[in-house]
Motif scaffolding. Structure first.
Motif, PDB file in Angstrom:
ATOM      1  N   ALA A 134       0.889  -1.197  -0.089  1.00  0.00           N
ATOM      2  CA  ALA A 134      -0.081  -0.005   0.171  1.00  0.00           C
ATOM      3  C   ALA A 134       0.855   1.280  -0.138  1.00  0.00           C
ATOM      4  CB  ALA A 134      -0.883  -0.100   0.998  1.00  0.00           C
ATOM      5  N   GLU A 135       1.804   1.419   0.884  1.00  0.00           N
ATOM      6  CA  GLU A 135       2.864   2.475   0.874  1.00  0.00           C
ATOM      7  C   GLU A 135       3.387   2.677  -0.654  1.00  0.00           C
ATOM      8  OE1 GLU A 135       5.494   3.214   4.148  1.00  0.00           O
ATOM      9  OE2 GLU A 135       4.770   1.247   4.890  1.00  0.00           O
ATOM     10  N   ALA A 136       3.712   1.650  -1.383  1.00  0.00           N
ATOM     11  CA  ALA A 136       4.470   1.741  -2.874  1.00  0.00           C
ATOM     12  C   ALA A 136       3.245   2.209  -3.981  1.00  0.00           C
ATOM     13  CB  ALA A 136       4.977   0.470  -3.090  1.00  0.00           C
ATOM     14  N   ARG A 137       2.112   1.714  -3.328  1.00  0.00           N
ATOM     15  CA  ARG A 137       1.023   2.110  -4.454  1.00  0.00           C
ATOM     16  C   ARG A 137       0.823   3.547  -4.098  1.00  0.00           C
ATOM     17  NH1 ARG A 137      -3.836  -2.183  -3.506  1.00  0.00           N
ATOM     18  NH2 ARG A 137      -4.843  -0.767  -5.077  1.00  0.00           N
ATOM     19  N   PHE A 138       0.983   4.100  -2.966  1.00  0.00           N
ATOM     20  CA  PHE A 138       0.843   5.528  -2.741  1.00  0.00           C
ATOM     21  C   PHE A 138       1.854   6.149  -3.647  1.00  0.00           C
ATOM     22  CE2 PHE A 138       2.310   9.325  -0.357  1.00  0.00           C
ATOM     23  CZ  PHE A 138       1.180   9.955  -0.233  1.00  0.00           C
ATOM     24  N   LEU A 139       3.154   5.869  -3.350  1.00  0.00           N
ATOM     25  CA  LEU A 139       4.461   6.648  -3.822  1.00  0.00           C
ATOM     26  C   LEU A 139       4.044   6.365  -5.604  1.00  0.00           C
ATOM     27  CD1 LEU A 139       7.301   5.072  -1.707  1.00  0.00           C
ATOM     28  CD2 LEU A 139       6.194   7.060  -1.741  1.00  0.00           C
ATOM     29  N   ARG A 140       3.597   5.410  -5.874  1.00  0.00           N
ATOM     30  CA  ARG A 140       3.437   5.286  -7.564  1.00  0.00           C
ATOM     31  C   ARG A 140       2.164   6.209  -7.944  1.00  0.00           C
ATOM     32  NH1 ARG A 140       1.733  -0.485  -9.735  1.00  0.00           N
ATOM     33  NH2 ARG A 140      -0.207  -0.240  -8.572  1.00  0.00           N
ATOM     34  N   ALA A 141       0.872   6.230  -7.178  1.00  0.00           N
ATOM     35  CA  ALA A 141       0.198   7.265  -7.588  1.00  0.00           C
ATOM     36  C   ALA A 141       0.577   8.699  -7.390  1.00  0.00           C
ATOM     37  CB  ALA A 141      -1.214   6.860  -6.662  1.00  0.00           C
ATOM     38  N   ILE A 198      -2.264   6.745  11.759  1.00  0.00           N
ATOM     39  CA  ILE A 198      -1.110   7.367  12.203  1.00  0.00           C
ATOM     40  C   ILE A 198      -0.059   6.396  12.534  1.00  0.00           C
ATOM     41  CG2 ILE A 198      -2.586   9.214  13.145  1.00  0.00           C
ATOM     42  CD1 ILE A 198      -2.010   8.125  15.933  1.00  0.00           C
ATOM     43  N   TYR A 199       1.292   6.968  12.486  1.00  0.00           N
ATOM     44  CA  TYR A 199       2.615   6.075  12.925  1.00  0.00           C
ATOM     45  C   TYR A 199       3.070   6.619  14.167  1.00  0.00           C
ATOM     46  CZ  TYR A 199       2.409   4.400   7.981  1.00  0.00           C
ATOM     47  OH  TYR A 199       1.920   3.646   6.587  1.00  0.00           O
ATOM     48  N   GLY A 200       3.863   5.700  14.875  1.00  0.00           N
ATOM     49  CA  GLY A 200       4.703   6.137  15.970  1.00  0.00           C
ATOM     50  C   GLY A 200       5.941   7.206  15.329  1.00  0.00           C
ATOM     51  N   ALA A 201       6.745   7.609  16.367  1.00  0.00           N
ATOM     52  CA  ALA A 201       7.730   8.509  16.112  1.00  0.00           C
ATOM     53  C   ALA A 201       8.964   7.659  15.178  1.00  0.00           C
ATOM     54  CB  ALA A 201       8.349   9.002  17.075  1.00  0.00           C
ATOM     55  N   ASP A 203       8.438   5.790  12.753  1.00  0.00           N
ATOM     56  CA  ASP A 203       7.980   5.643  11.320  1.00  0.00           C
ATOM     57  C   ASP A 203       7.645   6.974  11.029  1.00  0.00           C
ATOM     58  OD1 ASP A 203       8.411   2.834  10.672  1.00  0.00           O
ATOM     59  OD2 ASP A 203       7.083   2.279  12.172  1.00  0.00           O
ATOM     60  N   ASP A 204       7.926   8.126  11.218  1.00  0.00           N
ATOM     61  CA  ASP A 204       7.475   9.147  10.751  1.00  0.00           C
ATOM     62  C   ASP A 204       8.145   9.431   9.589  1.00  0.00           C
ATOM     63  OD1 ASP A 204       6.726  11.959  10.989  1.00  0.00           O
ATOM     64  OD2 ASP A 204       8.427  12.766  11.947  1.00  0.00           O
ATOM     65  N   GLY A 205       6.953   9.980   8.670  1.00  0.00           N
ATOM     66  CA  GLY A 205       7.366  10.200   7.426  1.00  0.00           C
ATOM     67  C   GLY A 205       6.914   9.203   6.185  1.00  0.00           C
ATOM     68  N   ARG A 206       6.024   8.261   6.660  1.00  0.00           N
ATOM     69  CA  ARG A 206       5.551   7.400   6.052  1.00  0.00           C
ATOM     70  C   ARG A 206       4.135   7.661   5.559  1.00  0.00           C
ATOM     71  NH1 ARG A 206       7.913   2.316   5.559  1.00  0.00           N
ATOM     72  NH2 ARG A 206       9.540   1.782   7.229  1.00  0.00           N
ATOM     73  N   ALA A 207       3.611   7.147   4.326  1.00  0.00           N
ATOM     74  CA  ALA A 207       2.310   7.315   4.006  1.00  0.00           C
ATOM     75  C   ALA A 207       1.208   6.706   5.007  1.00  0.00           C
ATOM     76  CB  ALA A 207       2.049   6.857   2.601  1.00  0.00           C
TER      77      ALA A 207
END
Length: 595
Positions: A134-141, A198-201, A203-207
């Motif tokens: 899912a993260e990779a699909r976000f970057l692709r989109a 949301i992510y924890g600290a 993993d800050d910066g992930r989609a």
């Protein structure tokens, strides 16, 4: 912890576990089978995909080009005519390609597709696999959105191409523009169901789920505008049918509403009694900032620093280059006064005769202006920013009128009790050459010195105020004026600007340009509204030159051209050219109309 920066470290740590030096495979040649059997390598691969994604519209002279979109969008110009943002503003883009604005990112798309296919065949548990995919699909989109807003319809490739594939797959034709936007919307609907809220600290910066919805909100608003204001050409490769506009506006509104109702984000308001400080700190405060949905991470301590502070700090303060991003007067006019009256200055009074107080020019404007722009007498790091090229004063000893252009000369304190320690007769030379206004937004006042490459301030990609503005614009176009008005007034209330009682298309657009100034929006907005030709073409934006009358404590203004050449934005430039290089590589591509 800015974990997004650690990809290389992770790979190196993995490799160092090998017993023999000759057993270590080169880090750029790790076997695909090994990558997708090890979580550390998977994370390293994915984090490198984040690094490769162009979240900011920069290339080439990387740090100078942080002003690229502000340059071509008519917000600010760089100090030097030789800098790319200035050259890009006056270039007549033709069949040779989009040069400064080009972004043909299929190498990145292939790497994302390789990652997705590798994860799909890996043996890890479904939760881990699905989130990484899912993260990779976000970057692709995100990458496809960056391309479709430049070129219109482009080939939509969602699998790894092999040299044994049919010729029509190896040399794909362009999909329609609508197919690209529909793909982005559908992808973000699906990944939003998988990604964490949301992510924890660590993993800050992930989609996140909300980053995906924010991308959908923005992209669907673009598609709605293109359908409403654009024209379909080349069988839909360029343009979207007008009948689709409401579908896209509805999708933008719905995606925005999920974020608005989610309770995770809100407008930054840690300093509610001081709207200038509040808006300034919004872009600097990385400690549980409730407005930031997704940001590109920077950290000079981990060798990923930028030079925004170094380049944007005004001359006379701690910075080696400084004063680089010069705000154009025509754009400053969009910022109204805090009482709601128009901020457009009367050009006829900029005649070298009339006197203006600093408050009457800039000091009582929308707090977002004062937080985003350096203007004469802005207080900064315990001193004032000066832009005037000379000072006129009456010498008390002789009662004669004098003037000084000596930067080091200090007006005698006995002349006026208002300036007991003296008044600088002239601003630093660099501050007197260009527009008389500089970009202040995102500059960290506490960073001393503002050294080259040593800034760590994150760049906000999606923030809550944009979502409110996306919602308002889409709602207005769907004739839901009450909903649009509520969202607009939330943004204005934070800035301590008077509430609007009615809305027009023009003041919705003005609000967006003011709130999101210098955040890489205006150029793309002018294009999707199809008014870029009207605003930018054959235009030489203006600048102010200041002289100071010490006796009246007022400025004498002179209006001049801020640009040596007229800007060029022709009807064909609503779509950038693919260029002869891309057409030569793929014979099934067709060029955009007009090139």
């Amino acid at each position: 912890m800015k974990n997004i920066l650690l990809a290389i470290i992770i790979v190196a740590t993995f490799a160092s576990g090998c017993k023999k030096v000759l057993d270590i495979q080169p880090l750029n040649m790790i076997a695909e089978t090994a990558v997708f059997k090890d979580k550390k390598l998977i994370e390293a691969y994915l984090l490198n995909l984040y690094t490769d994604t162009r979240f900011q519209e920069t290339s080439g002279q990387a740090n100078f080009n942080m002003g690229m979109i502000a340059g071509v969008g008519g917000e600010a110009r760089p100090f030097g005519d030789w800098q790319d943002p200035y050259q890009a503003s006056v270039k007549n883009y033709d069949a040779t390609g989009a040069s400064y604005l080009d972004y043909w990112a299929y190498a990145n798309i292939r790497r994302v597709n390789e990652f997705i296919e590798g994860m799909e065949t890996s043996s890890f548990d479904a939760t881990f696999k699905n989130q990484k995919i899912a993260e990779a699909r976000f970057l692709r989109a995100f990458t496809y959105f960056s391309m479709v807003k430049r070129y219109g319809g482009i080939p939509l490739i969602v699998k790894v191409q092999k040299d044994t594939d049919p010729k029509e797959e190896l040399f794909p034709a362009r999909n329609t523009e609508m197919e690209l936007y529909d793909f982005i919307g559908k992808e973000m609907d699906e990944v939003a169901l998988v990604l964490p809220k949301i992510y924890g600290a660590a993993d800050d910066g992930r989609a996140s789920k909300y980053a995906a919805l924010a991308l959908k909100s923005r992209a669907m608003l673009f598609a709605g505008s293109i359908a409403q204001f654009g024209t379909v050409q080349q069988n839909g490769v360029m343009g979207i049918p007008a009948g689709e506009a409401n579908r896209y506006y509805t999708a933008a509104m719905e995606a925005s509403k999920v974020i608005m109702d989610g309770g995770t984000f809100q407008l930054y308001n840690k300093f509610p009694s001081d709207p200038v400080k509040n808006f300034s700190q919004l872009f600097i405060d990385e400690n549980n900032n409730p407005e930031v949905i997704f940001a590109e991470k920077w950290d000079a301590a981990q060798n990923k620093g930028h030079s925004w502070d170094n380049l944007a700090t005004p001359a006379g303060f701690s910075s080696s280059w400084n004063s680089n991003f010069n705000v154009l007067l025509d754009f400053a006019d969009l910022f109204d006064y805090q009482n709601g009256t128009s901020g457009a200055l009367d050009r006829s009074l900029m005649n070298g005769v009339a006197r203006w107080s600093v408050d009457s020019i800039f000091g009582k404007r929308d707090p977002r202006f004062r937080a985003s722009v350096y203007y004469p007498e802005t207080t900064w790091q315990g001193d004032k920013v000066y832009f005037h090229s000379r000072t006129y004063y009456t010498d008390p000893a002789t009662n004669t009128r004098k003037n000084s252009t000596n930067e080091t000369f200090v007006i005698p304190g006995s002349i006026s009790a208002d300036y007991p320690t003296g008044w600088k007769a002239k601003g630093p030379n660099r501050n007197t050459i260009r527009t008389g206004l500089y970009v202040r937004k995102r500059v960290n006042e506490s960073l001393l010195p503002a050294a080259y490459g040593q800034s760590s301030t994150d760049f906000i990609i999606f923030r809550y105020a944009e979502i409110l503005l996306n919602y308002a614009e889409a709602a207005f176009q769907l004739n839901k004026t009450a909903e649009a008005l509520d969202a607009i007034n939330l943004v204005r209330a934070r800035a301590k600007m008077p509430a609007r009682t009615s809305l027009t298309q023009d003041n919705i657009r003005q609000e967006r340009q003011v709130e999101l100034a210098f955040e890489e929006h205006r150029y793309w907005d002018l294009r999707r509204w199809r008014i870029a030709e009207q605003v930018l073409n054959n235009t030489r934006f203006k600048e102010l030159n200041y002289e100071y009358d010490f006796d009246t404590k007022k400025y004498i203004l002179k209006l001049t051209n801020a640009e040596g050449a007229a800007r060029i934005f022709l009807p064909r430039h609503y779509y950038l050219p693919l260029g002869i290089g891309q057409l030569a590589d793929n014979p099934n591509l067709v060029e955009n109309v007009g090139y």
